[in-house]
Design a protein around this motif. Structure first.
Motif, mmCIF file in Angstrom:
data_model
loop_
_atom_site.group_PDB
_atom_site.id
_atom_site.type_symbol
_atom_site.label_atom_id
_atom_site.label_comp_id
_atom_site.label_asym_id
_atom_site.label_seq_id
_atom_site.Cartn_x
_atom_site.Cartn_y
_atom_site.Cartn_z
ATOM 1 N N UNK A 56 6.187 4.355 -12.394
ATOM 2 C CA UNK A 56 7.490 4.533 -13.044
ATOM 3 C C UNK A 56 8.517 3.478 -12.634
ATOM 4 N N UNK A 57 9.679 3.899 -12.152
ATOM 5 C CA UNK A 57 10.751 2.955 -11.831
ATOM 6 C C UNK A 57 10.738 2.537 -10.360
ATOM 7 N N UNK A 58 9.647 2.839 -9.661
ATOM 8 C CA UNK A 58 9.562 2.499 -8.244
ATOM 9 C C UNK A 58 9.490 0.982 -8.045
ATOM 10 N N UNK A 59 10.134 0.487 -6.997
ATOM 11 C CA UNK A 59 10.094 -0.936 -6.655
ATOM 12 C C UNK A 59 9.858 -1.084 -5.152
ATOM 13 N N UNK A 60 9.493 -2.285 -4.722
ATOM 14 C CA UNK A 60 9.315 -2.552 -3.296
ATOM 15 C C UNK A 60 10.611 -2.276 -2.542
ATOM 16 N N UNK A 61 11.731 -2.679 -3.143
ATOM 17 C CA UNK A 61 13.038 -2.482 -2.498
ATOM 18 C C UNK A 61 13.333 -0.996 -2.289
ATOM 19 N N UNK A 62 13.002 -0.165 -3.289
ATOM 20 C CA UNK A 62 13.230 1.277 -3.181
ATOM 21 C C UNK A 62 12.325 1.898 -2.118
ATOM 22 N N UNK A 63 11.090 1.396 -2.038
ATOM 23 C CA UNK A 63 10.170 1.903 -1.017
ATOM 24 C C UNK A 63 10.723 1.616 0.369
ATOM 25 N N UNK A 64 11.199 0.377 0.573
ATOM 26 C CA UNK A 64 11.749 -0.002 1.870
ATOM 27 C C UNK A 64 13.002 0.804 2.213
ATOM 28 N N UNK A 65 13.710 1.259 1.176
ATOM 29 C CA UNK A 65 14.916 2.063 1.393
ATOM 30 C C UNK A 65 14.590 3.540 1.619
ATOM 31 N N UNK A 66 13.293 3.905 1.499
ATOM 32 C CA UNK A 66 12.878 5.283 1.764
ATOM 33 C C UNK A 66 12.678 6.148 0.546
ATOM 34 N N UNK A 67 12.771 5.572 -0.665
ATOM 35 C CA UNK A 67 12.582 6.357 -1.882
ATOM 36 C C UNK A 67 11.103 6.701 -2.055
ATOM 37 N N UNK A 68 10.821 7.968 -2.373
ATOM 38 C CA UNK A 68 9.446 8.403 -2.596
ATOM 39 C C UNK A 68 9.289 8.900 -4.025
ATOM 40 N N UNK A 69 8.220 8.448 -4.665
ATOM 41 C CA UNK A 69 7.911 8.896 -6.024
ATOM 42 C C UNK A 69 6.393 8.968 -6.153
ATOM 43 N N UNK A 70 5.794 10.051 -5.671
ATOM 44 C CA UNK A 70 4.329 10.143 -5.684
ATOM 45 C C UNK A 70 3.771 10.213 -7.095
ATOM 46 N N UNK A 71 2.698 9.475 -7.312
ATOM 47 C CA UNK A 71 2.048 9.464 -8.619
ATOM 48 C C UNK A 71 1.138 10.680 -8.787
ATOM 49 N N UNK A 72 0.462 11.081 -7.706
ATOM 50 C CA UNK A 72 -0.555 12.134 -7.778
ATOM 51 C C UNK A 72 -0.179 13.306 -6.861
ATOM 52 N N UNK A 73 0.629 14.216 -7.390
ATOM 53 C CA UNK A 73 1.144 15.313 -6.568
ATOM 54 C C UNK A 73 0.063 16.281 -6.105
ATOM 55 N N UNK A 74 -0.946 16.525 -6.942
ATOM 56 C CA UNK A 74 -2.022 17.442 -6.557
ATOM 57 C C UNK A 74 -2.805 16.860 -5.391
ATOM 58 N N UNK A 75 -3.189 15.603 -5.523
ATOM 59 C CA UNK A 75 -3.926 14.947 -4.449
ATOM 60 C C UNK A 75 -3.100 14.897 -3.172
ATOM 61 N N UNK A 76 -1.828 14.565 -3.315
ATOM 62 C CA UNK A 76 -0.957 14.437 -2.151
ATOM 63 C C UNK A 76 -0.862 15.752 -1.379
#
Length: 255
Positions: free
Chosen positions: A224-244
């Protein structure tokens, strides 16, 4: 009505493949690929002993092996089994990956390809080139000993033959084992490579071992709208919620 989808490429348009439609729907948050039905599967393709141990431990119940009706109910509630308009009740992608008897039989992208090169760059003369298959969940006894190893454990066991060495302790006679890389770090990377990949892509994950590094390839772009910068800032957006969630319940990851 029948709808047709096209992909724009430069000045031309071409019909979208099923995989492209699924991927675009996933990126738009319309569907979750892990919950899609796996054609040709059935209730019998789930390893019920492993699932039953998992469910009883994490949900505080005691389902019997011969209680098929309850097992189907619980598997359906957890989206491990889903209804197909063609075949009735079948396994989902998550169900096959987590508890399938033979995931590779139905999902070409399951498992891990492990390659070891003698040189610093990929070469056709690999010293090791093998596929490691199996479901992600595993079975343990009451003392925590593994009775039926899952995919993560199988990969770790295979890696041990390549990047684990014994040496004499401080020049003495006692031999001690040592990993070339911290095994806890490797295990976390391997788990993440399965939990966060794009399962609409029909290519296996890969571990490549070189004399000076290890490369782990997990398929798919950022969701989706996830970026490297957002990851480094702590944003989480899991793609596979069941697996997670299930991988956490299995004890392979914390967060």
């Amino acid at each position: 009505d029948k709808f047709e989808f096209y992909i724009r490429a430069g000045s031309t348009s071409r019909p979208a493949t099923r995989e492209q439609i699924i991927r675009l729907s996933q990126e738009g948050g319309i569907i979750h690929v892990e919950s899609l039905a796996v054609s040709g599967t059935s209730f019998d393709d789930i390893n019920l002993e492993i699932f039953r141990q998992f469910y009883n431990k994490n949900y505080g119940e005691n389902i019997k092996m011969d209680d098929k009706e309850t097992l189907i109910e619980k598997l359906t509630q957890l989206d491990m089994l889903v209804k197909s308009s063609v075949s009735g009740l079948v396994c989902s992608i998550a169900g096959i990956l987590l508890f399938g008897r033979d995931p590779r039989k139905y999902l070409y992208q399951s498992g891990m390809r492990l390659i070891a090169y003698p040189s610093l760059e990929p070469d056709i003369d690999a010293s090791v080139d093998t596929e490691i298959n199996g479901c992600l969940a595993e079975m343990k006894d009451e003392f925590g000993n593994i009775l039926f190893p899952g995919l993560i454990t199988k990969i770790e066991q295979r890696l041990q033959l390549i990047i684990y060495h014994e040496k004499l302790e401080n020049g003495g006679f006692k031999r001690i084992g040592e990993w070339d890389y911290p095994i806890d770090v490797l295990r976390e990377l391997i788990v993440n490579s399965f939990v966060h990949r794009d399962w609409s892509m029909t290519i296996q994950n890969r571990i490549e071992i070189f004399p000076n590094r290890i490369e782990i390839t997990s398929r798919g772009a950022l969701p989706n709208s996830q970026t490297i910068e957002k990851i480094l800032a702590g944003t989480q957006y899991p793609r596979n919620n069941i697996l997670l969630k299930t991988i956490k319940d299995l004890g392979f990851m914390e967060d």
